[in-house]
Design a protein around this motif. Structure first.
Motif, PDB file in Angstrom:
ATOM      1  N   ARG A  96       1.177  -1.009  -0.293  1.00 33.16           N
ATOM      2  CA  ARG A  96      -0.112   0.059  -0.143  1.00 33.16           C
ATOM      3  C   ARG A  96       0.585   1.568   0.040  1.00 33.16           C
ATOM      4  N   LEU A  97       2.091   1.294   0.860  1.00 34.57           N
ATOM      5  CA  LEU A  97       3.051   1.733   0.889  1.00 34.57           C
ATOM      6  C   LEU A  97       3.022   2.645  -0.192  1.00 34.57           C
ATOM      7  N   TYR A  98       3.833   1.794  -1.334  1.00 34.87           N
ATOM      8  CA  TYR A  98       4.549   2.147  -2.218  1.00 34.87           C
ATOM      9  C   TYR A  98       3.600   2.534  -3.017  1.00 34.87           C
ATOM     10  N   ARG A  99       2.417   1.957  -3.010  1.00 29.56           N
ATOM     11  CA  ARG A  99       0.979   2.443  -4.675  1.00 29.56           C
ATOM     12  C   ARG A  99       1.138   4.246  -3.490  1.00 29.56           C
ATOM     13  N   GLU A 100       1.321   4.515  -2.595  1.00 29.45           N
ATOM     14  CA  GLU A 100       0.664   5.767  -1.829  1.00 29.45           C
ATOM     15  C   GLU A 100       2.301   6.477  -2.366  1.00 29.45           C
ATOM     16  N   ALA A 101       2.967   5.818  -2.379  1.00 24.09           N
ATOM     17  CA  ALA A 101       4.448   7.092  -2.534  1.00 24.09           C
ATOM     18  C   ALA A 101       4.703   7.413  -4.180  1.00 24.09           C
ATOM     19  N   ARG A 102       4.041   6.909  -5.263  1.00 22.31           N
ATOM     20  CA  ARG A 102       4.518   7.301  -6.601  1.00 22.31           C
ATOM     21  C   ARG A 102       3.613   8.858  -6.710  1.00 22.31           C
ATOM     22  N   PRO A 103       2.300   8.444  -6.267  1.00 27.59           N
ATOM     23  CA  PRO A 103       1.425  10.179  -6.826  1.00 27.59           C
ATOM     24  C   PRO A 103       2.083  11.136  -6.177  1.00 27.59           C
ATOM     25  N   MET A 104       2.804  11.668  -4.762  1.00 26.57           N
ATOM     26  CA  MET A 104       3.849  12.183  -4.536  1.00 26.57           C
ATOM     27  C   MET A 104       4.410  13.121  -5.185  1.00 26.57           C
ATOM     28  N   ARG A 105       5.210  12.339  -6.248  1.00 27.09           N
ATOM     29  CA  ARG A 105       6.539  12.702  -7.311  1.00 27.09           C
ATOM     30  C   ARG A 105       5.407  13.634  -8.201  1.00 27.09           C
ATOM     31  N   ILE A 106       4.546  13.464  -8.455  1.00 22.29           N
ATOM     32  CA  ILE A 106       3.451  14.487  -9.433  1.00 22.29           C
ATOM     33  C   ILE A 106       2.829  15.399  -8.856  1.00 22.29           C
ATOM     34  N   TYR A 107       1.455  15.539  -7.974  1.00 19.73           N
ATOM     35  CA  TYR A 107       0.858  16.142  -7.814  1.00 19.73           C
ATOM     36  C   TYR A 107       1.519  17.576  -6.694  1.00 19.73           C
ATOM     37  N   GLU A 108       0.866  18.234  -6.977  1.00 20.82           N
ATOM     38  CA  GLU A 108       1.563  19.898  -5.993  1.00 20.82           C
ATOM     39  C   GLU A 108       2.654  20.395  -6.389  1.00 20.82           C
ATOM     40  N   GLY A 109       3.059  19.723  -8.036  1.00 23.76           N
ATOM     41  CA  GLY A 109       4.068  20.965  -8.332  1.00 23.76           C
ATOM     42  C   GLY A 109       4.877  19.131  -8.476  1.00 23.76           C
ATOM     43  N   SER A 110       4.934  19.078  -9.892  1.00 22.41           N
ATOM     44  CA  SER A 110       6.119  17.443 -10.065  1.00 22.41           C
ATOM     45  C   SER A 110       7.490  17.620 -10.090  1.00 22.41           C
ATOM     46  N   THR A 111       8.526  16.803  -9.767  1.00 22.34           N
ATOM     47  CA  THR A 111       9.424  17.129 -10.106  1.00 22.34           C
ATOM     48  C   THR A 111      10.626  17.844 -10.858  1.00 22.34           C
ATOM     49  N   GLU A 112       9.656  17.537 -12.136  1.00 20.92           N
ATOM     50  CA  GLU A 112      10.627  18.418 -13.231  1.00 20.92           C
ATOM     51  C   GLU A 112      10.156  19.389 -13.406  1.00 20.92           C
ATOM     52  N   VAL A 113       9.125  19.940 -12.914  1.00 19.51           N
ATOM     53  CA  VAL A 113       8.711  22.012 -13.194  1.00 19.51           C
ATOM     54  C   VAL A 113       9.045  21.862 -12.097  1.00 19.51           C
ATOM     55  N   ILE A 114       9.141  21.743 -10.490  1.00 16.03           N
ATOM     56  CA  ILE A 114      10.380  22.242  -9.481  1.00 16.03           C
ATOM     57  C   ILE A 114      11.211  22.417  -9.610  1.00 16.03           C
ATOM     58  N   LEU A 115      11.836  21.193 -10.285  1.00 21.84           N
ATOM     59  CA  LEU A 115      13.907  21.610 -10.054  1.00 21.84           C
ATOM     60  C   LEU A 115      13.462  22.825 -11.816  1.00 21.84           C
ATOM     61  N   ASP A 116      12.869  22.865 -12.433  1.00 23.62           N
ATOM     62  CA  ASP A 116      12.882  23.983 -12.854  1.00 23.62           C
ATOM     63  C   ASP A 116      12.988  25.544 -12.673  1.00 23.62           C
ATOM     64  N   SER A 117      12.009  25.310 -12.342  1.00 18.35           N
ATOM     65  CA  SER A 117      12.219  26.844 -11.487  1.00 18.35           C
ATOM     66  C   SER A 117      13.194  26.990 -10.512  1.00 18.35           C
ATOM     67  N   LEU A 118      13.205  26.261  -9.645  1.00 20.94           N
ATOM     68  CA  LEU A 118      14.175  26.368  -8.833  1.00 20.94           C
ATOM     69  C   LEU A 118      16.010  27.000  -9.610  1.00 20.94           C
ATOM     70  N   ALA A 119      15.862  26.050 -10.727  1.00 24.70           N
ATOM     71  CA  ALA A 119      17.874  26.567 -11.837  1.00 24.70           C
ATOM     72  C   ALA A 119      17.201  28.070 -12.268  1.00 24.70           C
ATOM     73  N   LYS A 120      15.646  27.954 -12.656  1.00 22.13           N
ATOM     74  CA  LYS A 120      15.877  29.366 -12.901  1.00 22.13           C
ATOM     75  C   LYS A 120      15.855  30.339 -11.779  1.00 22.13           C
ATOM     76  N   GLN A 121      15.154  30.621 -10.915  1.00 24.64           N
ATOM     77  CA  GLN A 121      15.899  31.252  -9.549  1.00 24.64           C
ATOM     78  C   GLN A 121      17.427  31.693  -8.973  1.00 24.64           C
ATOM     79  N   LEU A 122      17.786  30.063  -9.519  1.00 26.75           N
ATOM     80  CA  LEU A 122      19.440  30.355  -8.691  1.00 26.75           C
ATOM     81  C   LEU A 122      20.030  31.076  -9.817  1.00 26.75           C
ATOM     82  N   VAL A 123      19.329  30.132 -11.197  1.00 26.05           N
ATOM     83  CA  VAL A 123      20.733  30.986 -11.944  1.00 26.05           C
ATOM     84  C   VAL A 123      20.166  32.868 -12.093  1.00 26.05           C
ATOM     85  N   ARG A 124      19.307  32.535 -11.505  1.00 27.31           N
ATOM     86  CA  ARG A 124      18.784  34.608 -11.672  1.00 27.31           C
ATOM     87  C   ARG A 124      19.309  35.229 -10.430  1.00 27.31           C
TER      88      ARG A 124
END
Length: 381
Positions: free
Chosen positions: A350-378
């Motif tokens: 059950r925990l295995y299945r529940e862990a997977r959506p966390m990396r997508i909702y409320e900001g996917s990993t890729e979208v957040i990393l892109d935003s962080l990189a932009k802020q870092l460079v700026r």
């Protein structure tokens, strides 16, 4: 004056909240497996959450809440405890805040007084309507429209993958209004609003599409100023994003606890599994990763409690780090448990299945990393 030890210890009011959340989680352990397979609000979970009064934490004190304003660290501490036991309970708690936060910071006194006390008592279930069938992370592409006409707000659109959809008593709907985007409160029983459930995910969730066909609500149901809804949505994400990290840390800890319990009692080749081959390394790495994630999460949550918008970068880092670590920890834990970790209905599965959506909702990993990189460079320039 704070000592060095105080810097790494939760203040007493958070320890009190943590104790209450752990008590609630333990109280729900007997129904957690059932609730986590449900696609509708579980009445027993709702009753127990209401009795705990923990939902008061996500509402300002002036309208029946616990603290003067919603405190990110308190929310995060609660979600760590709830996420370790029952994803359904964790989601119900979090969504009361996520669905109503805009009302608390931007709504009229009438809306606040009508809805927020009900949210705190769980007399009303809250939901936030952002995504659409063709719109996910790029919210500025949304097609839902809000038009003021004859003293009413007319809302048309199709929201998709809405948490609490179908069971919510009201929806905070984001839509285009003129050249901007507005947030509007739409009660669930408003004519023209209907819900559909075309999807379900690997970790069952209270989820639906929300279709709005010439829905009319009073102009006073607009939350905040016309065209300024994005600021309220950003404020909501800034306040609650770090709490996803808290839930992820709790989930990871629960997975490791299951793995350790199995490894201590299972024997093979004359020794316990805890001393066999690479298993000790797996367990130690999981423990280390969880402590790193918890440290970053608490730091980010404390910073968010002081100023959520100014510290959104820390909340985003914590969300990515903790959810990625949770995925890794639960995977290693299943590996330690072997075939027993794959059994349908078992806690690790059950925990295995529940862990997977966390990396997508409320900001996917890729979208957040892109935003962080932009802020870092700026910021470097």
């Amino acid at each position: 004056m704070s000592t060095e030890q105080d810097l790494f210890t939760l203040p007493q009011r958070y320890l009190d909240v943590q104790a209450a959340a752990r008590e609630l989680a333990a109280d729900c352990s007997d129904i957690a497996a059932r609730a986590d397979e449900s696609d509708s609000i579980d009445p027993d979970v709702r009753k127990r959450l209401a009795a705990s009064r923990l939902a008061e934490i996500v509402v300002p004190a002036a309208y029946g809440g616990r603290f003067d304003k919603v405190d990110s660290l308190a929310v995060t501490v609660v979600r760590e405890a709830l996420g370790a036991e029952c994803a359904h309970l964790d989601s119900m708690f979090a969504m009361q805040g996520i669905g109503s936060y805009g009302i608390g910071v931007g709504g009229s006194e009438t809306l606040k007084e009508e809805w927020l006390p009900k949210v705190a008592r769980l007399d009303a279930i809250a939901a936030l309507g952002l995504t659409e069938p063709g719109v996910g992370s790029d919210l500025k592409a949304l097609t839902t429209t809000i038009v003021e006409r004859d003293g009413k707000l007319v809302v048309n659109g199709h929201k998709s993958f809405i948490t609490n959809g179908g069971d919510a008593d009201f929806y905070s709907i984001l839509g285009r209004e003129g050249d901007g985007y507005s947030l509007v409160l739409v009660p669930a029983d408003t004519p023209g609003l209907r819900t559909e459930r075309p999807h379900q995910i690997i970790a069952p969730h209270v989820l639906s599409d929300v279709v709005l066909d010439n829905v009319e609500v009073p102009v006073d149901n607009r939350i905040g100023e016309p065209g300024k809804g994005f600021a309220l949505v950003l404020a909501t994400l800034a306040t609650f994003r770090v709490s996803v990290a808290g839930a992820a840390v709790g989930l990871a800890q629960a997975a490791l606890d299951e793995a350790v319990a199995h490894a201590r009692t299972r024997e093979g080749f004359g020794v316990t599994l805890a001393r066999l081959g690479s298993v000790p390394e797996h367990l130690a790495k999981c423990w280390m990763d969880i402590e790193m994630a918890r440290s970053l999460t608490y730091r980010a949550a404390a910073a968010s409690a002081r100023d959520a918008r100014a510290n959104l970068h820390l909340s985003s880092m914590a969300k990515v780090a903790a959810t990625e670590i949770a995925a890794s920890v639960v995977d290693r834990s299943v590996q330690v448990a072997g075939r027993f970790g794959l059994v349908r209905g078992g806690k690790l599965e059950r925990l295995y299945r529940e862990a997977r959506p966390m990396r997508i909702y409320e900001g996917s990993t890729e979208v957040i990393l892109d935003s962080l990189a932009k802020q870092l460079v700026r910021d470097a320039g």
